[in-house]
Structures are given as structure tokens and as C-alpha cells.
Design a protein around this motif. Sequence first.
Motif: not given
Length: 179
Positions: A65-74, A155-172
Amino acid sequence: MSATAAVLPTGTEIMQHLVQSAGAAREPAADMADLAEVIRTLMAVEARRDTRVRLGGNLFDVVITGSCPEAYAAVALMDKIQGGCGPVIEDPESGWLYWLVPPGSASQWAPHSHAVCLSAPHTITLPTLHRTMPPGPYWHRPSASDRLVPTGPLREALAQLRPEPTPHAALAARLGITS
């Protein structure tokens, strides 16, 4: 004893059968190479060396996931759910959190808008167990031998808190995947 009664094998016969069914004496068990790799990896981490490990197998998969305040909340939410969150590595350079989840999770992980789950053939570098601060990747939540991060609550925590940026494009881009 009746003529129809079965004759039980002797102790010697049982031992001979076990030896024959075990295979060649110098032939290692199929899973011994994996076990040796795991032991070498854990010894390297314990010896305060970063070490690269293969995802999957019997160790763990990883949710990114992204490393951001929402991820820390997760992480804080997982602390409450688990009584102390399972292992999470933070990589300040990439801006990602790596959540170590049970092996086999990637095969069951449905697409998620804020996280990616990877397994073999990918690898991850585990920081030394004593690194809990930058520079470089470090343990945001140190690894405890008795737990990984459970995917359902994560999964539920991440859906609720929505950490950004998402890793999809960078991983691809890193993996050379084009649409």
C-alpha cells in the motif's frame, strides 16, 4: 491360531520396509532445499544483515500500500484488531508499506483499489530485525514470530481508509506490465 489368521510382520521386516520406502540415503528430501534457504535467510536477518527472500512458499506473501496517514491509521486499526499489528515494513524511498500476510494470500486476493498482494516469483528485502528507523526500509511494526497480518481485516481497513497513492501503476511499470 487359525489357518486364516494374518501373520504380522516382524520388527525387522517393518524396519526394512521403512528404509526401502524412504529412498536413497544420500538423496535429500524435496523440501530440504527450501528449509535450508529459510534458515539461511533468518540467520542473515538475525545477524543484522538485510536479506532478499522469495515470497510465497511457507513464509509469507506481501500486501503493498501507499505509506501515508491513512495507511498509518490502518496499522493502528490492525493494532486494535490483532492486539498488536503483525509485521509491516516501511520503504520511505518508494513511499510504500509492505504488510506481511499468510502464504497463499495472493491466490485468494481479489483486486483492490488501494492495495496489491504479491507472492512467488517476486522477492522482498527484509531489513535487519533491529532497524526500526530510516535510512532505507525498516520495520514499521517489527516481525513477531507468532503472527502475520490477517488479510480479511486488513482488506476491510484499507477499503475504509483508502491509503494513497495506490501502488498499481508503479508496480506495473517496475514489473514491465503494459495495458
